[in-house]
Design a protein around this motif. Structure first.
Motif, PDB file in Angstrom:
ATOM      1  N   SER A 162       8.916   6.701   4.705  1.00 18.27           N
ATOM      2  CA  SER A 162       9.858   5.905   3.918  1.00 18.27           C
ATOM      3  C   SER A 162       9.255   4.681   3.232  1.00 18.27           C
ATOM      4  CB  SER A 162      11.017   5.450   4.808  1.00 18.27           C
ATOM      5  OG  SER A 162      10.526   4.655   5.873  1.00 18.27           O
ATOM      6  N   LEU A 163       7.991   4.394   3.460  1.00 17.48           N
ATOM      7  CA  LEU A 163       7.356   3.210   2.874  1.00 17.48           C
ATOM      8  C   LEU A 163       5.967   3.528   2.352  1.00 17.48           C
ATOM      9  CD1 LEU A 163       8.194   0.519   5.590  1.00 17.48           C
ATOM     10  CD2 LEU A 163       9.280   0.758   3.348  1.00 17.48           C
ATOM     11  N   ALA A 164       5.552   2.773   1.344  1.00 20.60           N
ATOM     12  CA  ALA A 164       4.178   2.837   0.853  1.00 20.60           C
ATOM     13  C   ALA A 164       3.681   1.399   0.680  1.00 20.60           C
ATOM     14  CB  ALA A 164       4.108   3.590  -0.467  1.00 20.60           C
ATOM     15  N   PHE A 165       2.442   1.167   1.074  1.00 17.04           N
ATOM     16  CA  PHE A 165       1.831  -0.156   0.992  1.00 17.04           C
ATOM     17  C   PHE A 165       0.661  -0.077   0.017  1.00 17.04           C
ATOM     18  CE2 PHE A 165       3.804   0.405   5.083  1.00 17.04           C
ATOM     19  CZ  PHE A 165       4.572  -0.736   5.203  1.00 17.04           C
ATOM     20  N   VAL A 166       0.664  -0.985  -0.958  1.00 13.46           N
ATOM     21  CA  VAL A 166      -0.280  -0.920  -2.072  1.00 13.46           C
ATOM     22  C   VAL A 166      -0.959  -2.279  -2.265  1.00 13.46           C
ATOM     23  CG1 VAL A 166      -0.478  -0.497  -4.558  1.00 13.46           C
ATOM     24  CG2 VAL A 166       1.177   0.801  -3.207  1.00 13.46           C
ATOM     25  N   ALA A 167      -2.258  -2.253  -2.536  1.00 13.95           N
ATOM     26  CA  ALA A 167      -2.996  -3.448  -2.950  1.00 13.95           C
ATOM     27  C   ALA A 167      -3.237  -3.343  -4.446  1.00 13.95           C
ATOM     28  CB  ALA A 167      -4.334  -3.535  -2.215  1.00 13.95           C
ATOM     29  N   VAL A 168      -3.100  -4.457  -5.137  1.00 12.59           N
ATOM     30  CA  VAL A 168      -3.245  -4.447  -6.594  1.00 12.59           C
ATOM     31  C   VAL A 168      -4.065  -5.651  -7.046  1.00 12.59           C
ATOM     32  CG1 VAL A 168      -1.019  -5.593  -6.936  1.00 12.59           C
ATOM     33  CG2 VAL A 168      -1.950  -4.212  -8.771  1.00 12.59           C
ATOM     34  N   VAL A 210      -5.454  -3.720 -14.831  1.00 13.54           N
ATOM     35  CA  VAL A 210      -4.805  -3.791 -13.526  1.00 13.54           C
ATOM     36  C   VAL A 210      -5.064  -2.491 -12.770  1.00 13.54           C
ATOM     37  CG1 VAL A 210      -2.642  -4.179 -12.301  1.00 13.54           C
ATOM     38  CG2 VAL A 210      -3.008  -5.258 -14.530  1.00 13.54           C
ATOM     39  N   TYR A 211      -5.537  -2.649 -11.536  1.00 12.18           N
ATOM     40  CA  TYR A 211      -5.866  -1.517 -10.678  1.00 12.18           C
ATOM     41  C   TYR A 211      -5.065  -1.631  -9.386  1.00 12.18           C
ATOM     42  CZ  TYR A 211      -9.994  -1.707 -13.667  1.00 12.18           C
ATOM     43  OH  TYR A 211     -10.837  -1.762 -14.739  1.00 12.18           O
ATOM     44  N   ALA A 212      -4.690  -0.484  -8.836  1.00 12.46           N
ATOM     45  CA  ALA A 212      -3.970  -0.491  -7.561  1.00 12.46           C
ATOM     46  C   ALA A 212      -4.502   0.624  -6.677  1.00 12.46           C
ATOM     47  CB  ALA A 212      -2.480  -0.313  -7.796  1.00 12.46           C
ATOM     48  N   SER A 213      -4.411   0.411  -5.384  1.00 11.63           N
ATOM     49  CA  SER A 213      -4.803   1.459  -4.444  1.00 11.63           C
ATOM     50  C   SER A 213      -3.785   1.534  -3.315  1.00 11.63           C
ATOM     51  CB  SER A 213      -6.208   1.223  -3.894  1.00 11.63           C
ATOM     52  OG  SER A 213      -6.286  -0.025  -3.253  1.00 11.63           O
ATOM     53  N   LEU A 214      -3.485   2.745  -2.941  1.00 13.64           N
ATOM     54  CA  LEU A 214      -2.558   2.993  -1.845  1.00 13.64           C
ATOM     55  C   LEU A 214      -3.272   2.712  -0.538  1.00 13.64           C
ATOM     56  CD1 LEU A 214       0.225   4.124  -0.940  1.00 13.64           C
ATOM     57  CD2 LEU A 214      -0.893   6.371  -0.846  1.00 13.64           C
ATOM     58  N   LEU A 215      -2.711   1.816   0.260  1.00 13.05           N
ATOM     59  CA  LEU A 215      -3.296   1.493   1.550  1.00 13.05           C
ATOM     60  C   LEU A 215      -2.778   2.416   2.645  1.00 13.05           C
ATOM     61  CD1 LEU A 215      -3.000  -2.392   1.342  1.00 13.05           C
ATOM     62  CD2 LEU A 215      -5.012  -0.974   0.862  1.00 13.05           C
ATOM     63  N   ARG A 216      -1.465   2.708   2.582  1.00 14.49           N
ATOM     64  CA  ARG A 216      -0.840   3.535   3.607  1.00 14.49           C
ATOM     65  C   ARG A 216       0.503   4.029   3.096  1.00 14.49           C
ATOM     66  NH1 ARG A 216       2.445   1.735   7.976  1.00 14.49           N
ATOM     67  NH2 ARG A 216       2.689   3.392   9.476  1.00 14.49           N
ATOM     68  N   GLY A 218       1.034  -0.370  -9.261  1.00 15.12           N
ATOM     69  CA  GLY A 218       1.375  -0.052  -7.875  1.00 15.12           C
ATOM     70  C   GLY A 218       2.146   1.252  -7.766  1.00 15.12           C
ATOM     71  N   TYR A 219       3.084   1.462  -8.673  1.00 18.10           N
ATOM     72  CA  TYR A 219       3.842   2.717  -8.682  1.00 18.10           C
ATOM     73  C   TYR A 219       2.912   3.902  -8.928  1.00 18.10           C
ATOM     74  CZ  TYR A 219       7.051   6.364 -10.196  1.00 18.10           C
ATOM     75  OH  TYR A 219       7.720   7.554 -10.332  1.00 18.10           O
ATOM     76  N   LEU A 220       1.996   3.752  -9.870  1.00 21.66           N
ATOM     77  CA  LEU A 220       1.070   4.842 -10.181  1.00 21.66           C
ATOM     78  C   LEU A 220       0.199   5.198  -8.979  1.00 21.66           C
ATOM     79  CD1 LEU A 220       0.010   3.780 -13.785  1.00 21.66           C
ATOM     80  CD2 LEU A 220       1.618   5.603 -13.140  1.00 21.66           C
TER      81      LEU A 220
END
Length: 149
Positions: free
Chosen positions: A113-119, A103-109, A68-70
């Motif tokens: 000040s915020l980031a939303f991630v699906a993993v 494990v894969y993650a993608s930035l949704l938005r 998620g961080y990546l």
């Protein structure tokens, strides 16, 4: 205005995240060393194993958090960092000792000040029951706060 992380600066920040003690102890590594944003993986072994010979949820969560961080990393400047303030994970199936997990993650938005991630986490190989290739074993949502450093 600060510039987004790229090139060697981005790679250095990704490598620093991978070198944190917990992912390092679990044996988490980049799926593609030349493209750390691709995701991470590890073998179910050592401290990542439960008494039932399956992946420990904490080991899986650590790998998911790192992925998620990546996913957020390319949106950061050299003056920013992303820290998890909420994570929700559903564990769907187990991975057994000796199996590899990807494990894969993608930035949704991303806002200021915020980031939303699906993993998602997948077990490598073919599920003997369903015949599915690389079956999903967990998925989740991560919210990261963007903070100054």
């Amino acid at each position: 205005m600060a510039e987004l992380l790229a090139g060697d600066d981005l790679l250095s920040r990704a490598e620093a995240a991978l070198a944190v003690a917990l992912p390092d102890a679990i044996g988490v590594e980049f799926l593609d060393p030349t493209d750390p944003l691709e995701g991470v993986g590890f073998e179910v072994a050592g401290i990542a194993v439960t008494p039932a010979a399956t992946v420990h949820a904490s080991a899986l969560a650590a790998a998911m958090e790192l992925a998620g961080y990546l996913a957020v990393l390319p949106t950061l400047t050299d003056a920013e960092h992303a820290v998890t303030h909420q994570i929700s994970t559903q564990y769907l199936a187990a991975a057994r000792v000796g199996e590899r997990v990807r494990v894969y993650a993608s930035l949704l938005r991303r806002s200021r000040s915020l980031a939303f991630v699906a993993v998602t986490a997948h077990r490598e190989g073919i599920d003997p029951r369903s015949g599915e290739r690389d079956p999903e074993i967990a998925h989740g949502q991560i919210t990261k706060s963007i903070v100054g450093i």
